[in-house]
Design a protein around this motif. Structure first.
Motif, PDB file in Angstrom:
ATOM      1  N   GLN A  16       0.823  -1.208   0.000  1.00  0.00           N
ATOM      2  CA  GLN A  16       0.000   0.000   0.000  1.00  0.00           C
ATOM      3  C   GLN A  16       0.857   1.258   0.000  1.00  0.00           C
ATOM      4  N   LEU A  17       1.909   1.262   0.788  1.00  0.00           N
ATOM      5  CA  LEU A  17       2.779   2.439   0.814  1.00  0.00           C
ATOM      6  C   LEU A  17       3.421   2.673  -0.547  1.00  0.00           C
ATOM      7  N   GLY A  18       3.838   1.585  -1.202  1.00  0.00           N
ATOM      8  CA  GLY A  18       4.440   1.738  -2.516  1.00  0.00           C
ATOM      9  C   GLY A  18       3.479   2.336  -3.516  1.00  0.00           C
ATOM     10  N   GLN A  19       2.249   1.852  -3.515  1.00  0.00           N
ATOM     11  CA  GLN A  19       1.241   2.383  -4.429  1.00  0.00           C
ATOM     12  C   GLN A  19       0.938   3.848  -4.113  1.00  0.00           C
ATOM     13  N   SER A  20       0.802   4.156  -2.830  1.00  0.00           N
ATOM     14  CA  SER A  20       0.468   5.524  -2.436  1.00  0.00           C
ATOM     15  C   SER A  20       1.594   6.496  -2.752  1.00  0.00           C
ATOM     16  N   MET A  21       2.833   6.098  -2.476  1.00  0.00           N
ATOM     17  CA  MET A  21       3.959   6.996  -2.731  1.00  0.00           C
ATOM     18  C   MET A  21       4.109   7.279  -4.222  1.00  0.00           C
ATOM     19  N   ARG A  22       3.846   6.277  -5.039  1.00  0.00           N
ATOM     20  CA  ARG A  22       3.921   6.483  -6.477  1.00  0.00           C
ATOM     21  C   ARG A  22       2.846   7.477  -6.940  1.00  0.00           C
ATOM     22  N   VAL A  23       1.617   7.286  -6.471  1.00  0.00           N
ATOM     23  CA  VAL A  23       0.526   8.185  -6.871  1.00  0.00           C
ATOM     24  C   VAL A  23       0.792   9.605  -6.399  1.00  0.00           C
ATOM     25  N   VAL A  24       1.108   9.776  -5.128  1.00  0.00           N
ATOM     26  CA  VAL A  24       1.313  11.113  -4.574  1.00  0.00           C
ATOM     27  C   VAL A  24       2.492  11.809  -5.251  1.00  0.00           C
ATOM     28  N   GLY A  25       3.599  11.102  -5.416  1.00  0.00           N
ATOM     29  CA  GLY A  25       4.771  11.708  -6.033  1.00  0.00           C
ATOM     30  C   GLY A  25       4.531  12.111  -7.470  1.00  0.00           C
ATOM     31  N   GLN A  26       3.950  11.216  -8.249  1.00  0.00           N
ATOM     32  CA  GLN A  26       3.748  11.512  -9.666  1.00  0.00           C
ATOM     33  C   GLN A  26       2.686  12.588  -9.876  1.00  0.00           C
ATOM     34  N   GLN A  27       1.609  12.532  -9.110  1.00  0.00           N
ATOM     35  CA  GLN A  27       0.584  13.573  -9.239  1.00  0.00           C
ATOM     36  C   GLN A  27       1.144  14.935  -8.859  1.00  0.00           C
ATOM     37  N   SER A  28       1.986  14.967  -7.839  1.00  0.00           N
ATOM     38  CA  SER A  28       2.578  16.238  -7.424  1.00  0.00           C
ATOM     39  C   SER A  28       3.399  16.848  -8.551  1.00  0.00           C
ATOM     40  N   VAL A  29       4.220  16.032  -9.204  1.00  0.00           N
ATOM     41  CA  VAL A  29       5.036  16.529 -10.304  1.00  0.00           C
ATOM     42  C   VAL A  29       4.143  17.038 -11.437  1.00  0.00           C
ATOM     43  N   GLN A  30       3.096  16.297 -11.762  1.00  0.00           N
ATOM     44  CA  GLN A  30       2.232  16.703 -12.871  1.00  0.00           C
ATOM     45  C   GLN A  30       1.453  17.976 -12.546  1.00  0.00           C
ATOM     46  N   LEU A  31       1.030  18.119 -11.309  1.00  0.00           N
ATOM     47  CA  LEU A  31       0.271  19.313 -10.934  1.00  0.00           C
ATOM     48  C   LEU A  31       1.171  20.550 -10.855  1.00  0.00           C
ATOM     49  N   HIS A  32       2.439  20.337 -10.592  1.00  0.00           N
ATOM     50  CA  HIS A  32       3.377  21.460 -10.579  1.00  0.00           C
ATOM     51  C   HIS A  32       3.783  21.874 -11.988  1.00  0.00           C
ATOM     52  N   GLY A  33       3.867  20.902 -12.889  1.00  0.00           N
ATOM     53  CA  GLY A  33       4.430  21.203 -14.198  1.00  0.00           C
ATOM     54  C   GLY A  33       5.947  21.143 -14.147  1.00  0.00           C
ATOM     55  N   GLY A  34       6.617  21.887 -14.993  1.00  0.00           N
ATOM     56  CA  GLY A  34       8.067  21.811 -15.128  1.00  0.00           C
ATOM     57  C   GLY A  34       8.824  22.095 -13.841  1.00  0.00           C
ATOM     58  N   ILE A  35       8.324  23.017 -13.021  1.00  0.00           N
ATOM     59  CA  ILE A  35       9.043  23.369 -11.791  1.00  0.00           C
ATOM     60  C   ILE A  35       9.127  22.185 -10.841  1.00  0.00           C
ATOM     61  N   GLY A  36       8.221  21.224 -11.008  1.00  0.00           N
ATOM     62  CA  GLY A  36       8.177  20.081 -10.101  1.00  0.00           C
ATOM     63  C   GLY A  36       9.365  19.156 -10.194  1.00  0.00           C
ATOM     64  N   VAL A  37      10.190  19.295 -11.238  1.00  0.00           N
ATOM     65  CA  VAL A  37      11.367  18.435 -11.382  1.00  0.00           C
ATOM     66  C   VAL A  37      12.668  19.236 -11.364  1.00  0.00           C
ATOM     67  N   THR A  38      12.608  20.511 -11.013  1.00  0.00           N
ATOM     68  CA  THR A  38      13.830  21.312 -10.953  1.00  0.00           C
ATOM     69  C   THR A  38      14.529  21.113  -9.614  1.00  0.00           C
ATOM     70  N   ASP A  39      15.860  21.133  -9.669  1.00  0.00           N
ATOM     71  CA  ASP A  39      16.648  20.873  -8.465  1.00  0.00           C
ATOM     72  C   ASP A  39      16.493  21.983  -7.435  1.00  0.00           C
ATOM     73  N   GLU A  40      16.184  23.204  -7.879  1.00  0.00           N
ATOM     74  CA  GLU A  40      16.080  24.330  -6.956  1.00  0.00           C
ATOM     75  C   GLU A  40      14.801  24.297  -6.122  1.00  0.00           C
ATOM     76  N   TYR A  41      13.828  23.526  -6.562  1.00  0.00           N
ATOM     77  CA  TYR A  41      12.529  23.477  -5.879  1.00  0.00           C
ATOM     78  C   TYR A  41      12.450  22.242  -4.990  1.00  0.00           C
TER      79      TYR A  41
END
Length: 371
Positions: A308-333
């Protein structure tokens, strides 16, 4: 049943949260990462708060608390994505306290409790994947005189730790040993991991070792189960902060003249993130509470939690990046570093697919059927 935390546990949570907020900000973490991913002074600060002794009895200088208290601490450290491996103090003190002789406990538990010694679990080998019964390291000797030869990989803070808890084969049976990093025959090669913590390859060449227990597989299994429960707790804290960063960004970022948090489709995605967080939280609690169960029940429970933790961490992490857009994968953020930590935690002590197989293997014929 009362699922509320006690006043002492709430006070412990507040103290750790305050330390993370005031003394372990993102800028300090970035400095630690640039310096190698581990700072002994930070680990000493955690020890000064008494955190390294949570899982150790008062008899050996610890606080005499337990898994739930450790979970509370690790959730808060997860929010700060702290790179120093406090969870390793919980893992090694738990296994030494459960399986070590009185002499080994007296020699090492006070040092772990005070923070004088960082002792980490060194169990991973290149060909073992996540199968604990596979071990190529060899031990020879008897009584109080043992040596160990072998190579262990991805050892947390391996080139900075003071000692290692090491599984090795002794007369075709796995045993568990304690080896000091300063011992003759021990060499290390440190590096940064993907989540910017520190790990190392550790080589033992006839290194002198202290026997912890001849019941090595049972002890290693218990140590890894404690590690899984700790990873789950850290994951919950990391997901909570990831969700907070995401909602804050959505309430600031504007498109078409309005904040994107007002878009219904995006709000649904945030709701999905929140649901996955709460599913993960409940299974993290379940994991910690099952650490005292019989081995078969405990193993099944910890694998269920890790799935369950693996599934949840994948969903939360990936959705966060997508909702942020490009800034979500920058090292400064900061958000990108939370994503990397969630990805690393999903792989720690067995990925989701591995533990799904473990759950499947332990199902009974009547699984899911009410007689």
């Amino acid at each position: 049943m009362d699922f509320d935390f006690s006043d002492d546990q709430q006070a412990l949570r507040d103290a750790v949260a305050k330390w993370v907020e005031k003394d372990y900000g993102f800028e300090r973490r970035q400095q630690i990462v640039k310096a190698g991913g581990f700072d002994r002074s930070v680990y000493n600060e955690l020890a000064n708060l008494g955190l390294t002794g949570i899982w150790i009895s008062e008899e050996h200088g610890g606080l005499g608390l337990g898994p739930v208290d450790a979970m509370v601490v690790l959730e808060e450290l997860g929010r700060g994505i702290v790179t120093e491996p406090l969870a390793q103090a919980f893992v090694t003190s738990a296994v030494i306290g459960q399986y070590g002789s009185a002499a080994v406990q007296a020699a090492w538990l006070p040092k772990i409790a005070s923070g004088e010694a960082l002792v980490v679990l060194a169990q991973q080998e290149r060909k073992t994947r996540y199968h604990l019964e596979r071990c190529e390291a060899q031990a020879s000797g008897s009584g109080d005189s043992w040596t160990v030869t072998g190579l262990k990989s991805i050892v947390p803070a391996g080139d900075q730790a003071d000692a290692f808890v090491v599984p090795a084969m002794a007369d075709s049976k796995m045993a568990l040993f304690l080896i000091e990093r300063s011992a003759q025959g021990v060499s290390t090669r440190g590096y940064l991991t993907q989540d910017e913590a520190r790990a190392a390859e550790v080589k033992f060449d006839s290194a002198p070792a202290t026997l912890i227990t001849t019941e090595g597989l049972a002890a290693l299994t218990y140590a890894v189960d404690v590690g899984i429960a700790c990873a789950c707790a850290e994951g919950v804290g990391t997901m909570e902060q990831t969700l907070r960063l995401t909602t804050e960004y959505m309430n600031q970022r504007k498109q078409f003249g309005v904040v994107i948090a007002s878009f219904q489709a995006l709000r649904h995605r945030v709701a999905d993130m929140k649901m996955q967080l709460e599913l993960a939280r409940s299974m993290s609690y379940y994991a910690m509470l099952k650490l005292g169960a019989p081995e078969a029940e405990r193993r099944q429970a910890l694998s269920r939690a890790k799935v369950q933790l693996g599934q949840s961490m994948r969903v939360v992490g990936q959705q966060s990046v997508q909702l942020h857009g490009g800034i979500g994968v920058t090292d400064e953020y900061a958000g990108s570093h939370y994503f990397k930590r969630l990805t690393q935690l999903e792989m720690t002590y067995g990925d989701t697919l591995h533990h799904l197989g473990e759950v499947s293997e332990r199902m009974q014929e009547s699984a899911g059927v009410f007689a």
